[in-house]
Scaffold this motif. Sequence first.
Motif, PDB file in Angstrom:
ATOM      1  N   ALA A 123       1.027  -1.344  -0.065  1.00 17.38           N
ATOM      2  CA  ALA A 123       0.209  -0.049  -0.008  1.00 17.38           C
ATOM      3  C   ALA A 123       0.994   1.278   0.000  1.00 17.38           C
ATOM      4  O   ALA A 123       1.870   1.183   0.846  1.00 17.38           O
ATOM      5  CB  ALA A 123      -1.020   0.190   1.086  1.00 17.38           C
ATOM      6  N   PRO A 124       0.344   2.444  -0.735  1.00 11.33           N
ATOM      7  CA  PRO A 124       1.253   3.497  -0.724  1.00 11.33           C
ATOM      8  C   PRO A 124       1.761   3.944   0.594  1.00 11.33           C
ATOM      9  O   PRO A 124       2.914   4.503   0.402  1.00 11.33           O
ATOM     10  CB  PRO A 124       0.320   4.602  -1.605  1.00 11.33           C
ATOM     11  CG  PRO A 124      -0.720   3.352  -2.298  1.00 11.33           C
ATOM     12  CD  PRO A 124      -0.842   2.585  -1.479  1.00 11.33           C
ATOM     13  N   GLU A 125       0.802   4.185   1.375  1.00 10.34           N
ATOM     14  CA  GLU A 125       1.305   4.762   2.743  1.00 10.34           C
ATOM     15  C   GLU A 125       2.357   3.964   3.347  1.00 10.34           C
ATOM     16  O   GLU A 125       3.005   4.401   4.082  1.00 10.34           O
ATOM     17  CB  GLU A 125      -0.125   5.177   3.774  1.00 10.34           C
ATOM     18  CG  GLU A 125      -0.857   3.855   4.156  1.00 10.34           C
ATOM     19  CD  GLU A 125      -1.764   3.195   2.972  1.00 10.34           C
ATOM     20  OE1 GLU A 125      -2.745   2.557   3.191  1.00 10.34           O
ATOM     21  OE2 GLU A 125      -1.716   4.033   1.851  1.00 10.34           O
ATOM     22  N   THR A 126       2.457   2.707   3.423  1.00 11.83           N
ATOM     23  CA  THR A 126       3.053   1.641   3.925  1.00 11.83           C
ATOM     24  C   THR A 126       4.401   1.909   3.178  1.00 11.83           C
ATOM     25  O   THR A 126       5.516   1.675   3.938  1.00 11.83           O
ATOM     26  CB  THR A 126       2.417   0.289   3.957  1.00 11.83           C
ATOM     27  OG1 THR A 126       1.122   0.096   4.733  1.00 11.83           O
ATOM     28  CG2 THR A 126       3.693  -0.606   4.686  1.00 11.83           C
ATOM     29  N   TYR A 127       4.451   1.755   1.989  1.00 11.50           N
ATOM     30  CA  TYR A 127       5.669   1.866   1.110  1.00 11.50           C
ATOM     31  C   TYR A 127       6.332   3.043   1.537  1.00 11.50           C
ATOM     32  O   TYR A 127       7.738   3.086   1.701  1.00 11.50           O
ATOM     33  CB  TYR A 127       5.326   1.797  -0.464  1.00 11.50           C
ATOM     34  CG  TYR A 127       6.597   1.787  -1.124  1.00 11.50           C
ATOM     35  CD1 TYR A 127       7.024   0.567  -1.591  1.00 11.50           C
ATOM     36  CD2 TYR A 127       7.056   3.240  -1.396  1.00 11.50           C
ATOM     37  CE1 TYR A 127       8.207   0.649  -2.422  1.00 11.50           C
ATOM     38  CE2 TYR A 127       8.384   3.155  -2.442  1.00 11.50           C
ATOM     39  CZ  TYR A 127       8.982   1.938  -2.661  1.00 11.50           C
ATOM     40  OH  TYR A 127      10.032   1.853  -3.520  1.00 11.50           O
ATOM     41  N   LYS A 128       5.889   4.123   1.745  1.00 13.35           N
ATOM     42  CA  LYS A 128       6.543   5.378   2.071  1.00 13.35           C
ATOM     43  C   LYS A 128       7.131   5.337   3.482  1.00 13.35           C
ATOM     44  O   LYS A 128       8.373   5.838   3.447  1.00 13.35           O
ATOM     45  CB  LYS A 128       5.619   6.739   2.045  1.00 13.35           C
ATOM     46  CG  LYS A 128       6.337   8.271   2.199  1.00 13.35           C
ATOM     47  CD  LYS A 128       5.202   9.332   2.150  1.00 13.35           C
ATOM     48  CE  LYS A 128       5.819  10.366   2.514  1.00 13.35           C
ATOM     49  NZ  LYS A 128       4.802  11.430   2.281  1.00 13.35           N
ATOM     50  N   THR A 129       6.630   4.580   4.616  1.00 13.24           N
ATOM     51  CA  THR A 129       7.061   4.705   5.782  1.00 13.24           C
ATOM     52  C   THR A 129       8.012   3.487   5.836  1.00 13.24           C
ATOM     53  O   THR A 129       9.021   3.466   6.804  1.00 13.24           O
ATOM     54  CB  THR A 129       5.856   4.351   6.835  1.00 13.24           C
ATOM     55  OG1 THR A 129       4.976   5.421   6.493  1.00 13.24           O
ATOM     56  CG2 THR A 129       6.618   4.363   8.281  1.00 13.24           C
ATOM     57  N   LEU A 130       7.714   2.499   5.246  1.00 13.32           N
ATOM     58  CA  LEU A 130       8.707   1.165   5.240  1.00 13.32           C
ATOM     59  C   LEU A 130      10.250   1.655   4.455  1.00 13.32           C
ATOM     60  O   LEU A 130      10.940   1.298   5.274  1.00 13.32           O
ATOM     61  CB  LEU A 130       8.139   0.167   4.275  1.00 13.32           C
ATOM     62  CG  LEU A 130       8.739  -1.228   4.414  1.00 13.32           C
ATOM     63  CD1 LEU A 130       8.682  -1.600   5.717  1.00 13.32           C
ATOM     64  CD2 LEU A 130       8.256  -1.829   3.207  1.00 13.32           C
ATOM     65  N   ASP A 131      10.243   2.517   3.666  1.00 15.97           N
ATOM     66  CA  ASP A 131      11.540   2.732   3.103  1.00 15.97           C
ATOM     67  C   ASP A 131      12.497   1.501   2.921  1.00 15.97           C
ATOM     68  O   ASP A 131      13.511   1.261   3.602  1.00 15.97           O
ATOM     69  CB  ASP A 131      12.390   3.839   3.774  1.00 15.97           C
ATOM     70  CG  ASP A 131      13.634   4.334   3.344  1.00 15.97           C
ATOM     71  OD1 ASP A 131      13.823   4.365   2.256  1.00 15.97           O
ATOM     72  OD2 ASP A 131      14.481   4.977   4.388  1.00 15.97           O
TER      73      ASP A 131
END
Length: 412
Positions: free
Chosen positions: A327-335
């Motif tokens: 998911a986009p929001e997870t991808y951004k935080t996951l780095d």
Amino acid sequence: MQNALRDEENSTRFLDDPAETIKLFLSSYTRDKGYLYAEPNLFNLPHLATYFISFLIRSRVLPEIERELKSALAVSHLAERELPATGRVGKLLPDPFGRGCVDLWGTKGTGYQRAGVVWGEEEIPKVEEKKVDGGLVEEAEDGWKKVDVVEPVLEAEAGGWGWGSNADTGGWGSGGASTGGWGQPADEASAQWTLSDPTTTLLAILGPTALPLTHTPGIIENSMRRIISFSPPPPVGSVGKSPVVADPDAEAVEAELERMFGKIVLGPWVGWNVRDEFEHITVPSVAKGSRGAFVDSSSPPSSDATQEATGLKPHDPLKDNITILIAPETYKTLDPIEGLGIAGTFVQLARIVDLEGGVVKKKKGKKGKGREERFWYVDDTTLNIPSFWKQVPKVKKEGKGKKGKGKKVEED
């Protein structure tokens, strides 16, 4: 005495190969000791190693191995990025899309399995029952006790807590028989504990979608994989839209998924574990309940196991990469970081037509080939490790038992 000898061995190991020793210290050793389960240690331990090695280099304490110390310093700098990333992976995966798929199809994961712990009927300790005041005590042979406490009966007018049938506010909100003592009707209060989080459903993530009509769980794999590559969600308009069709179309659904989600490509990581735990993910394996063609890792693939009637190549867990949707929001935080290891259960989003013997449609493009791979989602994660993961196998040494007879003793 034994501790002194072990400290001397560790010191000698560091002098012989500083880089490999730092890899060991910042990966399996700190995990075995439990240090990595405290989030501040994910930041503090690699910085501590960096300061120590930098001091040795700057002060020229060991000039004869300065080159090796610089290699160890590179490992500690890498750990400064990767150890916090392992913590993020543990918190963020499965992501909302993976949890939505689990909400729809149920979990396929087996969870944490520690090797060597198998409870058979003959291993369950016998229990003796003893009567005591106020309840029943069950005492097992191993000394553990389980007490079945008799709950007290509340009076009709409890007062002060809002539990009684005649109580009013009582300090916890409005009382009364129907409130459950928390200022709201009992049935409403209990419903809040039983309903699933609406944000984890596919409807909340994708909106009205044909995914449940076109796809189903296919191959279920338990394995350790490392990040090969990753890409964020594509910019709006960069992925062409599929033509509007009357019936649910799997290709159109996948095109929509590709527009919405980030992607992480995971490759097999074979040989990462040389210990006797995590046996279910030491070698990539296909779990029971899988649907679709795959190569059995326990035996060599047959010469004709290269192409099925559907046009899909059988999945080989020892060789094939998989692409998971994030998911986009997870991808951004996951780095995500290349090389990071992620172990768990990965589930293939198989097209229903694949499993029904249909023919894979090939969409003409620059190379004249269509999309013959399928997306995957994360069902569950078991372990996350850095790219420099290193273990020391347990060596079995001869020891003495209670009666003086030799027996195998495992030591690190």
